[in-house]
Enzyme design. Structure first.
Site, PDB file in Angstrom:
ATOM      1  N   SER A 143       0.796  -1.225   0.000  1.00  0.00           N
ATOM      2  CA  SER A 143       0.000   0.000   0.000  1.00  0.00           C
ATOM      3  C   SER A 143       0.834   1.285   0.000  1.00  0.00           C
ATOM      4  CB  SER A 143      -0.961  -0.040   1.194  1.00  0.00           C
ATOM      5  OG  SER A 143      -1.967   0.939   1.047  1.00  0.00           O
ATOM      6  N   ASP A 194      -9.849  -6.836  -3.361  1.00  0.00           N
ATOM      7  CA  ASP A 194      -9.271  -5.503  -3.536  1.00  0.00           C
ATOM      8  C   ASP A 194      -9.421  -5.118  -5.004  1.00  0.00           C
ATOM      9  OD1 ASP A 194      -7.923  -3.135  -3.392  1.00  0.00           O
ATOM     10  OD2 ASP A 194      -5.959  -4.003  -2.934  1.00  0.00           O
ATOM     11  N   HIS A 221      -7.806  -5.399   0.810  1.00  0.00           N
ATOM     12  CA  HIS A 221      -6.610  -4.616   0.492  1.00  0.00           C
ATOM     13  C   HIS A 221      -5.417  -5.062   1.336  1.00  0.00           C
ATOM     14  CE1 HIS A 221      -4.163  -1.329  -0.814  1.00  0.00           C
ATOM     15  NE2 HIS A 221      -4.105  -0.794   0.389  1.00  0.00           N
TER      16      HIS A 221
END
Length: 243
Positions: A143, A194, A221
Site C-alpha cells: 500500500s 481488492d 486490500h
C-alpha cells in the site's frame, strides 16, 4: 523374592528419578526450532530522519545464508504489524534476517520534511538498507509504502534480490518502459476483494519482466492480515525460489 532384588529395584528407581530430573535441563539447553522462539528486538537507524525498526534474530543453529527481508508497512500499520502477525519470527525461523521499519511519521519514527521527491525517497531507502547492513534484501511493500519502494526499485533495483509489492500506491507515476528495465524478480500480491488498488497496481507492475502474480482468495486490500497463512506460504515460496 531373591534377597538382592529389592536392592536392584531401588537402584533402578534412583536411575529413573535421575533421568526425570535431567530432562527439563536438557529441554532448556536444546535449540529452539519454532517461530514462537524467535527473539524480536527494537533499534533505531540514526540519521535525518531517524528510523525505528524491529528485527528478528536468526536462531544460532541456522546458517544465515538465505536472503535478507526488509518489510515496509501500509498507512494504517507499523513495523509492529509484522511482529504481531508472526511474519518476523517466521522468517527468522526459516533462516532469513528479517527487519521491519517504521516509515517516517509512523510508529516510533519521527516525521521527516525532506522526502518530498522520488529521488529523496529512493536515497532514504538506500541509506536505511546500507545502515542496517542488509545484503541485497527482498523488499516487501504494501500500500502506502509504494511511495518509498517504487523509487528505490526503479533507481537501485540491482541492490534487491527480490520485490514483493502488495497493492502499492504510486504505480501510475512510472511508465511501462521504466518497469521493463527492472530485472529484479517480483512477486505481485493482492487480495481478490481488492478490486480498486490491487488490480490498478497490477496493470503497471505486470510490465516488470521477471514477475509472477498471486491473488489471495477472500482477502481485501490488506490481504496479509485477512489471510496470513496464505500470505506467508506465498512469501516463503517466492523466497525459496531465490536461493
Amino acid at each position: 523374592m531373591p534377597r538382592g532384588r529389592p536392592a536392584l529395584l531401588a537402584v533402578v528407581a534412583l536411575l529413573i528419578c535421575g533421568l526425570l530430573l535431567l530432562l527439563p535441563a536438557a529441554r532448556r539447553h536444546a535449540p529452539a526450532r519454532g517461530p514462537a522462539n524467535a527473539t524480536v528486538r527494537a533499534g533505531v537507524v540514526l540519521g535525518d530522519p531517524a528510523v525505528a525498526y524491529r528485527e528478528a534474530a536468526v536462531p544460532r543453529f541456522l546458517a544465515p545464508s538465505r536472503p535478507d527481508v526488509l518489510l515496509l508497512h501500509g498507512q494504517a500499520f507499523t513495523s509492529g504489524t509484522w511482529q504481531a502477525l508472526g511474519t518476523l519470527a517466521l522468517l527468522a525461523a526459516e533462516g532469513h534476517r528479517a527487519v521491519a521499519v517504521d516509515l517516517p511519521g509512523y510508529g516510533d519514527s519521527p516525521p521527516a520534511g525532506m522526502l518530498a521527491t522520488q529521488r529523496d525517497r529512493a536515497a532514504f531507502m538506500q541509506r536505511v538498507v546500507q545502515q542496517l547492513g542488509l545484503r541485497r534484501p527482498v523488499l516487501v511493500s504494501p500500500s502506502m509504502s509504494g511511495r518509498f519502494s517504487l523509487p528505490f526499485l526503479l533507481a537501485h533495483g540491482e541492490q534487491l534480490a527480490g520485490f514483493v509489492p502488495i497493492a502499492p500506491v504510486g504505480t501510475r507515476e512510472y511508465t511501462a518502459v521504466q518497469y521493463q528495465q527492472v530485472q529484479t524478480p517480483a512477486l505481485i500480491l493482492y487480495g481478490d476483494r481488492d478490486a480498486g488498488l490491487g488490480k490498478q497496481a497490477l496493470q503497471s507492475l505486470q510490465h516488470l519482466p521477471r514477475h509472477r502474480v498471486v491473488v489471495l482468495p477472500d482477502a481485501g486490500h490488506a490481504c496479509y492480515m485477512d489471510k496470513p497463512e496464505d500470505f506467508h506460504r506465498a512469501l516463503l515460496g517466492f523466497l525459496g525460489q531465490l536461493q
